[in-house]
Design a protein around this motif. Structure first.
Motif, short mmCIF file in Angstrom:
data_model
loop_
_atom_site.label_atom_id
_atom_site.label_comp_id
_atom_site.label_asym_id
_atom_site.label_seq_id
_atom_site.Cartn_x
_atom_site.Cartn_y
_atom_site.Cartn_z
N GLU A 1 -59.06 26.30 76.51
CA GLU A 1 -59.60 27.18 75.47
C GLU A 1 -58.91 28.55 75.45
O GLU A 1 -59.25 29.41 74.65
CB GLU A 1 -61.11 27.37 75.67
CG GLU A 1 -61.92 26.11 75.42
CD GLU A 1 -61.97 25.70 73.95
OE1 GLU A 1 -61.07 24.94 73.54
OE2 GLU A 1 -62.85 26.16 73.22
N ASP B 1 -63.68 18.39 71.99
CA ASP B 1 -63.55 17.88 70.62
C ASP B 1 -64.89 17.40 70.05
O ASP B 1 -65.11 17.40 68.84
CB ASP B 1 -62.53 16.74 70.56
CG ASP B 1 -61.12 17.22 70.87
OD1 ASP B 1 -60.90 18.45 70.83
OD2 ASP B 1 -60.24 16.37 71.15
N GLU B 2 -65.80 17.00 70.95
CA GLU B 2 -67.15 16.59 70.50
C GLU B 2 -68.05 17.79 70.23
O GLU B 2 -69.23 17.64 69.90
CB GLU B 2 -67.81 15.70 71.57
CG GLU B 2 -67.25 14.29 71.63
CD GLU B 2 -67.83 13.51 72.82
OE1 GLU B 2 -68.90 13.88 73.35
OE2 GLU B 2 -67.18 12.52 73.23
N GLN C 1 -60.94 17.69 77.35
CA GLN C 1 -60.56 17.94 75.95
C GLN C 1 -61.39 17.07 74.99
O GLN C 1 -61.83 17.53 73.93
CB GLN C 1 -59.06 17.68 75.75
CG GLN C 1 -58.55 18.02 74.35
CD GLN C 1 -58.68 19.50 74.02
OE1 GLN C 1 -58.17 20.35 74.73
NE2 GLN C 1 -59.40 19.83 72.94
N LEU C 2 -61.64 15.81 75.38
CA LEU C 2 -62.43 14.92 74.53
C LEU C 2 -63.84 15.48 74.31
O LEU C 2 -64.39 15.42 73.21
CB LEU C 2 -62.52 13.51 75.16
CG LEU C 2 -61.23 12.69 75.08
CD1 LEU C 2 -61.34 11.41 75.92
CD2 LEU C 2 -60.90 12.34 73.62
#
Ligand code: ZN
Length: 318
Positions: A293, A253-254, A249-250
């Motif tokens: 997603e 997010d990038e 997830q990180l």
């Protein structure tokens, strides 16, 4: 000489014909007065054996049905009255036709029957499975949960939506302190999330949470695949699935895409121990990415696309 040769050929062909069954070794572990775990070829089987007779949870792949029944007969020669399927996959329902045909009542979640009565296409496995014959189909289906009162124990099957597939149940034997997880738990290897059949990583984590809420430290956990576990093994599994999902997830997010996330190796700390038996690290990352997603199918990794992206990266650097 000639007859010896013929004999040798005959012997080789007999060996060939039985090789598939002979190679399978069935092992049975007793977990309580009534509950057993059986390993052979396919998903691990749960057996309840007692004064009322036998029932089983899952029944492996079709070619080993004769061997499976023989191994069950070593536990008890009473009739098999029920089969509970944890999900529809062929390595958990292969014995249904023979065992259902012999009179056992097959019980499963509503969605298992839906999938078994229609053609199933798996992008991940690149397979198309035709509908099952009538004898293999669940006769009793349930929605949320189902309890079977048999052999002096009330065992409850809990449905958890969208986990390994969209039809998985876990079965809790409270008196025996045993939980059969089906393929919601792969012990010692990365789990297969069947996105093509409505599965998601979040659902698998929910199933682990539910099982842990029913368990204490001495609860024995039967996984769909891998060796018998304890509650602690299931807790470690739940923890790494959450940590791996957070890592992915990180990177989402990038702004990274799937290939970039795979290349960043967000699961490297577990890859050596868990990513070598079956599901590979890139496949595991794809399961997580697509789950997060909301992509409802497996995304095949195309070699050409990978190469193209590498070329693009090179151009950027240049
Ligand atoms: Zn499965």
């Amino acid at each position: 000489m000639r007859s010896l040769l013929l004999l040798a050929v005959l012997f080789a062909s007999i060996n060939g014909a039985f090789a598939q069954d002979k190679a399978v070794e069935f092992t049975t572990i007793q977990l309580s007065d009534t509950i057993y775990m059986l390993k052979g070829r396919g998903g691990n089987v749960g057996i309840s054996s007692g004064k009322d007779g036998l029932y089983i949870i899952d029944d492996q792949v079709k070619p080993v049905t004769a061997g499976l029944l023989k191994a069950i007969r070593k536990v008890s020669d009473k009739p098999i009255k029920f089969v509970i399927n944890t999900h529809y996959h062929a390595d958990h329902t292969g014995g249904n036709e023979a065992i259902g045909g012999a009179g056992a009542v097959i019980i499963a979640h509503d969605n298992i029957r839906k999938r078994m009565t229609t053609e199933q296409v798996s992008i991940f496995r690149n397979t198309t499975t035709p509908p099952y014959p009538k004898d293999a189909l669940p006769v009793v289906t349930f929605n949320d949960r189902m309890t079977l009162h048999f052999n002096g124990e009330s065992a409850t099957a809990y449905y958890v939506a969208s986990g390994h597939t969209d039809g998985d149940a876990i079965i809790h034997f409270p008196a025996s302190n045993v939980i059969h997880m089906g393929d919601m738990f792969f012990n010692g290897l990365y789990p297969y999330v069947d996105l093509d059949a409505g599965g998601s990583m979040q659902g698998i984590i929910e199933a682990a949470d539910l099982a842990l809420s029913l368990a204490d430290e001495s609860t024995r956990i039967i996984p769909g695949h891998g060796p018998l576990g304890m509650a602690e093994d299931l807790m470690n599994y739940r923890d790494y699935l959450i940590q791996a999902s957070t890592n992915v997830q990180l990177l989402i997010d990038e702004g990274k895409n799937l290939q970039q996330i795979i290349d960043a190796k967000p699961t490297s700390e577990w890859d050596e121990a868990l990513g070598k038996t079956w599901i590979t690290p890139p496949q595991f990352v794809t399961f997580i990415y697509n789950s997060l997603e909301g992509i409802p199918h497996f995304t095949p990794l195309k070699e050409e696309e990978k190469e193209e992206e590498k070329e693009e990266e090179k151009e950027k650097v240049e």
